[in-house]
Design an enzyme around this catalytic site. Structure first.
Site, PDB file in Angstrom:
ATOM      1  N   GLU A 106       0.395  -1.071   0.424  1.00 13.33           N
ATOM      2  CA  GLU A 106       0.063  -0.474  -0.292  1.00 13.33           C
ATOM      3  C   GLU A 106       0.770   1.360   0.377  1.00 13.33           C
ATOM      4  O   GLU A 106       0.895   2.383  -0.656  1.00 13.33           O
ATOM      5  CB  GLU A 106      -1.035  -0.425   1.068  1.00 13.33           C
ATOM      6  CG  GLU A 106      -2.035  -1.062   1.082  1.00 13.33           C
ATOM      7  CD  GLU A 106      -1.332  -1.784   1.302  1.00 13.33           C
ATOM      8  OE1 GLU A 106      -0.777  -2.784   2.073  1.00 13.33           O
ATOM      9  OE2 GLU A 106      -2.513  -3.193   1.090  1.00 13.33           O
ATOM     10  N   HIS A 175      -8.105  -5.781  11.350  1.00 14.52           N
ATOM     11  CA  HIS A 175      -8.961  -5.760  10.000  1.00 14.52           C
ATOM     12  C   HIS A 175     -10.789  -4.888  10.070  1.00 14.52           C
ATOM     13  O   HIS A 175     -11.315  -4.072   9.580  1.00 14.52           O
ATOM     14  CB  HIS A 175      -9.256  -7.012   9.715  1.00 14.52           C
ATOM     15  CG  HIS A 175      -8.309  -7.615   9.055  1.00 14.52           C
ATOM     16  ND1 HIS A 175      -7.039  -7.626   9.362  1.00 14.52           N
ATOM     17  CD2 HIS A 175      -8.341  -8.019   7.706  1.00 14.52           C
ATOM     18  CE1 HIS A 175      -6.257  -8.359   8.878  1.00 14.52           C
ATOM     19  NE2 HIS A 175      -6.963  -8.457   7.618  1.00 14.52           N
TER      20      HIS A 175
END
Lengths: 370, 371
Positions: A106, A175
């Site tokens: 990312e 998450h």
């Protein structure tokens, strides 16, 4: 190479012709879409029922057909057809040069997309989850929103970052991030959190056409939600809340998935004769404080519902602005319902209590609505 | 790959720099001396508190900035770390705009909103100095990605190459490795130019990078061409960079360069430099890039030089540069401060709309002096 010779003279006088209605020249010639008032938008009623994920896909595809500079990159967006099937079929239509599978890095691909935006492209970066954007915090917070300012108005950064935000369903703490509290703190960015397919499409199209970095927060839990989305093209302007339900006892303010919890709570309260205004903010930066104030002038009470943690959250910001702008209209302290202030638990029962829910919203309303 | 086949002196040694006219090498000398003098004055101004914040001096590394920028086209994008004054000047930024930026003035290259570490020059395709170590590597990869996209998908541009400068401290950041992986996967024409001055702030290379003797192997592991060379001799820099740039442009591939260089000053202005000896610094000064190029240009052609510069001309050039830098300082001193009323909350959003902030009304500020 022939460098551009700058003319620097000691008699420098700044050009102070401040432009307010125009797009900043740093992003080059820019064409904004036509924005209609809410009542002028195509009808929300109809039988063209599609999923939230399809609405997102339509928004991206329409804008990619319109402008070749727009491209999509992220993990699994191409061959896999999207980890959550948002980009299903887009590789077939646009090809691998514009629908780009990235490795799981990312920091690298978000930074790369920002460089591409500075050069004049219009990237859409898909984060499989905003939880994974934390490793890209430097480019998305330090570069994108500050580029225009730090370069003294030479380069903007027209880019959209989008992906799933918030608890997905027993995904555990790492998450289940709600990044809105953290990220909306940074000036220079805009943040959109839609609650339904119709708004998602209209807002994402606006985000792609916006010359600033836009953080677009979706919810894994809503990607399968279905609603009528009209065939014709429409754009929803940023900074306009939508009144979902009307009442005079209390104002419920929310954005994204918790809007549904508010509607549930409002329905339950209505059964007891307590009617609430429910405002779906749709964007939180800009935050349509005007609509909130207008509602409070009618109700005198407000509960803000936010699925991020309470400390330094969007709810705290909203309540602060309410106190600044509507203090005299309040008949009771403004309330907030956030997630509980602990890491996101795994166990189903714990997660259900951790999240804001209709029960907690009803309790908050009942505490002040008497 | 294109190689110069003839040289200025008609020999067949085929050094790309031999094919360049004397004027080009004289310009290199000028630009390197300009950076040297500018940085000396910058230190003085910092000590006088005219410049605030962090300030990283480039002296010693001039051959890198000037030699590398000479190897690319004017519209090839360049992005930098925070030791960026030298590259800005080499790229053609006016010294007055650079100095005024450090003075925090409205006529600085970023209108006083960037500072020493954030030099931006859009007309010269300089996409900024960046303050976070290695942050510029993904950005530079993106500049090159876009250039390729414009050429390949939009059909709207020539083949380009981007240069991303980094110091050896950035070798250890994940951002570089992620960027290199992406660049090689996607065929992105970016050259990661390592200005290896041997220290990551105060930590010597062998103390911060494992297997530091084999830096080229790291890049090759990502499947890109990697070359290493001495970066103190500007002709050597150009001789290596020019063919590499041409190759990366042609093949649309990335590359990595390990260029050995040395900074004469500390990491920043607040560095007591206890991690290295005076003798070490002196040993590099004996190989000074500017003195060497000047000597080469003064040496007669029959002795292998260019014979295009006399001692007096060199002194005159230094004098003229000294004046240019003094003018830049004077310009910066007299330049207007940014007015908080018109500059503090401006250039924050390209499309400022209502309710973006609880406290600010955003708008556009004064036009940037470089535009």
């Amino acid at each position: 190479m022939t460098p551009k010779e700058h003319t620097m003279t000691t008699a420098y006088t700044p050009d102070l012709s401040i432009i307010t209605d125009e797009i900043h020249p740093a992003v080059g010639p820019w064409e904004l879409p036509v924005f209609l008032e809410e009542h002028e938008l195509p009808s929300r009623a109809g039988d063209r029922v599609i999923q939230f994920r399809e609405a997102l896909r339509e928004a991206m595809s329409e804008e990619m057909r319109r402008d070749q500079r727009v491209f999509l990159l992220g993990e699994e967006v191409a061959q896999y057809n999207g980890a959550y099937k948002v980009s299903q079929g887009m590789l077939d239509e646009f090809g691998e040069k514009r629908i780009i599978d990235t490795p799981i890095s990312e920091n690298g691909f978000a930074g790369m997309a920002i460089g591409a935006a500075m050069m004049g492209l219009r990237p859409i970066v898909e984060f499989m989850s905003w939880s994974f954007s934390l490793v890209a915090a430097d480019p998305i917070l330090n570069n994108a929103p500050k580029m225009l300012y730090m370069s003294g108005g030479q380069w903007g950064c027209p880019i959209v970052f989008r992906g799933n935000d918030g608890a997905g369903g027993q995904l555990g703490s790492t998450h289940s991030w709600c990044v809105e509290g953290l990220f909306s703190n940074v000036p220079g960015m805009k943040m959109v959190i839609p609650s339904n397919p119709y708004d998602a499409k209209g807002l994402l199209k606006t985000a792609i056409r916006d010359p600033d970095p836009v953080f677009f927060l979706e919810s894994e839990r809503m990607l399968g939600d279905r609603a009528h989305v009209p065939e014709e093209e429409y754009y929803i302007p940023f900074g306009r809340a939508r009144l979902m339900r009307e009442g005079d006892a209390c104002t419920l303010v929310s954005w994204g998935r918790p809007v549904h919890f508010c509607m549930e709570a409002a329905e339950a309260l209505a059964a007891d004769g307590v009617e609430c205004d429910v405002l779906d903010m749709r964007t939180i930066r800009p935050l349509d404080i005007d609509s909130i104030v207008a509602s409070i002038q009618k109700t005198g009470r407000v509960v803000v519902v936010d699925q991020s943690w309470p400390f330094g959250s969007v709810a705290s910001e909203t309540v602060t602005q309410i106190c600044e702008h509507a203090f005299d209209w309040l008949d009771a302290p403004p309330m907030r319902v956030n997630t509980r202030d602990v890491p996101t638990p795994y166990a189903k029962g714990l997660e259900a209590v951790y999240l804001p829910n209709a029960g907690r919203i009803v309790e908050a309303v009942m505490e002040i609505a008497r | 790959m294109t190689q110069a086949t003839t040289t200025a002196r008609g020999s067949s040694s085929a050094r790309p720099s031999d094919a360049l006219p004397n004027e080009t090498l004289l310009k290199w000398l000028h630009d390197m001396q300009l950076i040297r003098d500018f940085e000396a004055r910058t230190m003085q101004m910092y000590q006088q508190a005219k410049i605030g914040g962090f300030c990283h001096i480039y002296s010693g590394q001039e051959a890198s900035a000037v030699g590398c920028t000479a190897s690319v086209n004017h519209d090839d994008p360049i992005v930098l770390a925070y030791r960026d004054h030298g590259h800005a000047l080499a790229r053609g930024m006016h010294p007055a705009a650079c100095m005024a930026e450090m003075f925090g003035k409205l006529s600085g290259c970023a209108k006083g909103k960037g500072g020493s570490m954030h030099m931006f020059d859009k007309p010269n395709w300089l996409f900024g100095g960046h303050g976070i170590v290695s942050a510029q590597n993904p950005l530079g990869t993106g500049l090159a990605f876009a250039a390729r996209y414009q050429w390949e998908v939009l059909g709207s541009g020539p083949k380009k190459v981007a240069l991303t400068f980094l110091g050896d401290g950035a070798l250890d950041q994940g951002a570089l490795h992620e960027a290199q992986n992406l660049a090689s996967l996607f065929g992105i024409p970016v050259i990661y130019v390592l200005e290896n001055n041997g220290y990551s702030m105060g930590t010597a290379l062998h103390r911060h990078t494992a297997n530091c003797e084999n830096l080229l192997d790291r890049a090759r592991a990502y499947g890109m061409k990697a070359i290493g060379f001495d970066g103190l001799d500007i002709r050597n820099v150009y001789d290596h960079m020019k063919p590499l740039v041409d190759e990366c442009r042609d093949l649309q591939r990335p590359a990595f360069v390990d260029m050995k260089t040395y900074r004469y000053q500390g990491h920043s202005m607040s560095d007591p430099q206890k991690y290295r000896t005076k003798e070490e610094v002196e040993s590099f000064k004996e190989r000074d890039s500017i003195a060497n190029l000047a000597a080469y240009l003064m040496k007669p052609t029959e002795e292998g030089g260019r014979g295009c510069l006399t001692e007096d001309e060199w002194k005159a050039m230094q004098k003229e540069i000294r004046q240019t830098v003094l003018d830049a300082v004077e310009y910066a001193s007299n330049a207007p401060d940014p007015d908080p009323a018109t500059e503090l909350a401006t250039d924050t959003y390209a499309y400022p709309i209502k309710n973006l902030s609880p406290s600010e009304h955003y708008s556009h500020g004064a036009k940037n002096p470089l535009l």
